[in-house]
Design a protein around this motif. Structure first.
Motif, mmCIF file in Angstrom:
data_model
loop_
_atom_site.group_PDB
_atom_site.id
_atom_site.type_symbol
_atom_site.label_atom_id
_atom_site.label_comp_id
_atom_site.label_asym_id
_atom_site.label_seq_id
_atom_site.Cartn_x
_atom_site.Cartn_y
_atom_site.Cartn_z
ATOM 1 N N LEU A 1 45.671 -3.200 0.255
ATOM 2 C CA LEU A 1 45.161 -4.413 0.886
ATOM 3 C C LEU A 1 46.336 -5.241 1.389
ATOM 4 C CD1 LEU A 1 42.848 -6.421 1.554
ATOM 5 C CD2 LEU A 1 43.252 -7.424 -0.715
ATOM 6 N N THR A 2 46.248 -5.686 2.651
ATOM 7 C CA THR A 2 47.267 -6.557 3.215
ATOM 8 C C THR A 2 46.746 -7.993 3.279
ATOM 9 O OG1 THR A 2 46.642 -6.463 5.553
ATOM 10 C CG2 THR A 2 47.899 -4.600 4.675
ATOM 11 N N CYS A 3 47.637 -8.917 3.556
ATOM 12 C CA CYS A 3 47.263 -10.325 3.633
ATOM 13 C C CYS A 3 46.581 -10.679 4.944
ATOM 14 C CB CYS A 3 48.495 -11.206 3.470
ATOM 15 S SG CYS A 3 49.709 -10.959 4.803
ATOM 16 N N GLN B 1 44.219 4.628 4.965
ATOM 17 C CA GLN B 1 45.152 3.675 5.535
ATOM 18 C C GLN B 1 44.833 2.272 4.996
ATOM 19 O OE1 GLN B 1 47.685 4.198 7.816
ATOM 20 N NE2 GLN B 1 47.378 6.408 7.949
ATOM 21 N N PRO B 2 45.787 1.332 5.089
ATOM 22 C CA PRO B 2 45.587 -0.016 4.539
ATOM 23 C C PRO B 2 44.459 -0.790 5.224
ATOM 24 C CG PRO B 2 47.910 0.427 4.887
ATOM 25 C CD PRO B 2 47.174 1.545 5.535
ATOM 26 N N CYS B 3 43.940 -1.777 4.502
ATOM 27 C CA CYS B 3 42.917 -2.681 5.002
ATOM 28 C C CYS B 3 43.578 -3.986 5.465
ATOM 29 C CB CYS B 3 41.891 -2.963 3.914
ATOM 30 S SG CYS B 3 40.567 -4.075 4.412
ATOM 31 N N VAL B 4 43.200 -4.446 6.665
ATOM 32 C CA VAL B 4 43.801 -5.653 7.242
ATOM 33 C C VAL B 4 42.685 -6.657 7.551
ATOM 34 C CG1 VAL B 4 45.261 -6.603 9.059
ATOM 35 C CG2 VAL B 4 45.622 -4.249 8.275
ATOM 36 N N PRO B 5 42.462 -7.645 6.684
ATOM 37 C CA PRO B 5 41.428 -8.645 6.950
ATOM 38 C C PRO B 5 41.930 -9.750 7.889
ATOM 39 C CG PRO B 5 42.277 -8.859 4.701
ATOM 40 C CD PRO B 5 43.082 -7.814 5.372
ATOM 41 N N GLN C 1 42.163 7.608 9.785
ATOM 42 C CA GLN C 1 42.933 7.690 11.021
ATOM 43 C C GLN C 1 43.884 6.519 11.212
ATOM 44 O OE1 GLN C 1 40.408 7.244 14.396
ATOM 45 N NE2 GLN C 1 41.983 7.720 15.888
ATOM 46 N N SER C 2 43.420 5.317 10.916
ATOM 47 C CA SER C 2 44.203 4.122 11.211
ATOM 48 C C SER C 2 43.854 3.003 10.241
ATOM 49 C CB SER C 2 43.949 3.659 12.649
ATOM 50 O OG SER C 2 42.569 3.394 12.835
ATOM 51 N N PHE C 3 44.587 1.895 10.348
ATOM 52 C CA PHE C 3 44.322 0.747 9.484
ATOM 53 C C PHE C 3 42.862 0.301 9.646
ATOM 54 C CE2 PHE C 3 48.768 -1.273 8.764
ATOM 55 C CZ PHE C 3 49.283 -0.017 8.507
ATOM 56 N N GLN C 4 42.263 -0.128 8.549
ATOM 57 C CA GLN C 4 40.894 -0.648 8.587
ATOM 58 C C GLN C 4 40.955 -2.153 8.845
ATOM 59 O OE1 GLN C 4 38.486 -1.153 4.929
ATOM 60 N NE2 GLN C 4 36.953 0.147 5.919
ATOM 61 N N ALA D 1 53.073 -2.764 4.591
ATOM 62 C CA ALA D 1 52.063 -1.736 4.382
ATOM 63 C C ALA D 1 52.656 -0.335 4.474
ATOM 64 C CB ALA D 1 50.939 -1.907 5.405
ATOM 65 N N GLU D 2 53.609 -0.146 5.398
ATOM 66 C CA GLU D 2 54.204 1.184 5.581
ATOM 67 C C GLU D 2 54.911 1.658 4.320
ATOM 68 O OE1 GLU D 2 54.564 -1.374 7.583
ATOM 69 O OE2 GLU D 2 53.505 -0.772 9.401
ATOM 70 N N LYS D 3 55.603 0.731 3.637
ATOM 71 C CA LYS D 3 56.280 1.090 2.396
ATOM 72 C C LYS D 3 55.271 1.500 1.325
ATOM 73 C CE LYS D 3 60.795 0.778 2.739
ATOM 74 N NZ LYS D 3 61.690 1.911 2.352
ATOM 75 N N LEU D 4 54.181 0.745 1.225
ATOM 76 C CA LEU D 4 53.159 1.067 0.227
ATOM 77 C C LEU D 4 52.507 2.410 0.523
ATOM 78 C CD1 LEU D 4 51.473 -2.407 -0.373
ATOM 79 C CD2 LEU D 4 53.103 -1.203 -1.840
#
Length: 259
Positions: free
Chosen positions: A136-138, A106-110, A75-78, A240-243
């Motif tokens: 994975l994002t930064c 969806q991408p993971c945002v730590p 559903q959404s970013f993790q 993230a949107e581009k990926l």
């Protein structure tokens, strides 16, 4: 919190159906397939939680029976929130003969000071198709949280007829080594990993199509053949949107080539 999700699919008259679904708080599984005659079952994993909290334990179990086809999204970013200890996630996937899974979350945002370990065990039988994507994002760039998490590890093991054929271990500890250095993210902040495995696809032709598509994009990428008949694509970028856009495009290229 300990949370569990179990999804089981089967094929009937050429159409994949949801055989069973079990989920606990905060998750819910929703069928988003518009055309019920479409052979591909499309599910989205929804969550009432804003993200993963300290000491959370998540367990996912996906069983695709013979000839079934599933596309699973989220559903959404993790989001991984600040933690004093650690959160874990374990995913077990089984594809029976001639089954297909397209896993496109969806991408993971730590977030800052998060500590997370994820382990994926994927078991394939004969003539299966797997597309396994992860981004994975930064962290929260808008808050200048760039690689300020404590620890992130994602292990993926793929077995073909009970034989280990692929092992991937993404381990990032920014306090020990800057992920943006040479040999890692190389100045970029976001990474896409896309695994494709299929016994009968022409990997050379597919690799050329992937290169032709990505060469026109503003990113750093590479594509490597797996020991079995498959390919792994890695893309580094800043958004993230581009990926997400490129992951879906590459999935369509693979589908057009395969199906």
């Amino acid at each position: 919190m300990i949370s569990k999700v179990h999804i089981e699919t089967h094929e009937k008259n050429g159409v994949t159906k949801l055989k069973s679904a079990f989920f606990t708080t905060p998750f819910k599984v929703v069928d988003i397939r518009e055309d019920k005659k479409n052979t591909l079952l499309e599910l989205i994993l929804m969550s009432a939680s804003p993200g993963i909290l300290d000491e959370d334990e998540l367990y996912f179990d996906y069983l695709l029976h013979k000839n079934s086809k599933l596309e699973l999204t989220s559903q959404s970013f993790q989001r991984l929130f600040t933690m004093k200890k650690r959160a874990i996630q374990t995913t077990n996937v089984t594809l029976k003969e001639n089954a297909s899974l397209f896993y496109l979350p969806q991408p993971c945002v730590p977030h800052k000071a998060s500590n997370f370990k994820s382990t994926n065990h994927i078991y394939l039988e004969k003539n299966t198709t797997l597309i396994w994507g992860e981004i994975l994002t930064c962290g929260r760039k808008i808050k200048n949280e760039i690689f300020e998490f404590t620890n992130y590890q994602n292990i993926t093991k793929v077995y073909k007829e009970n034989k280990l054929i692929l092992f991937e271990n993404l381990y990032l500890n920014p306090t020990e080594s800057n992920p943006m250095h040479l040999g890692q993210f190389e100045g970029y902040t976001h990474q896409l990993s896309l695994i494709f495995l299929n016994d009968s696809s022409n990997i050379d032709t597919l690799k050329t199509k992937i290169y032709n598509y990505l060469e026109t994009k503003d990113c750093l990428f590479g594509a490597s053949e797996t020991p079995t008949n498959g390919i792994i694509v890695k893309i580094l970028h800043f958004k993230a949107e581009k990926l997400m856009q490129w992951m879906k495009a590459l999935t369509n290229i693979i589908k057009d080539d395969r199906f």
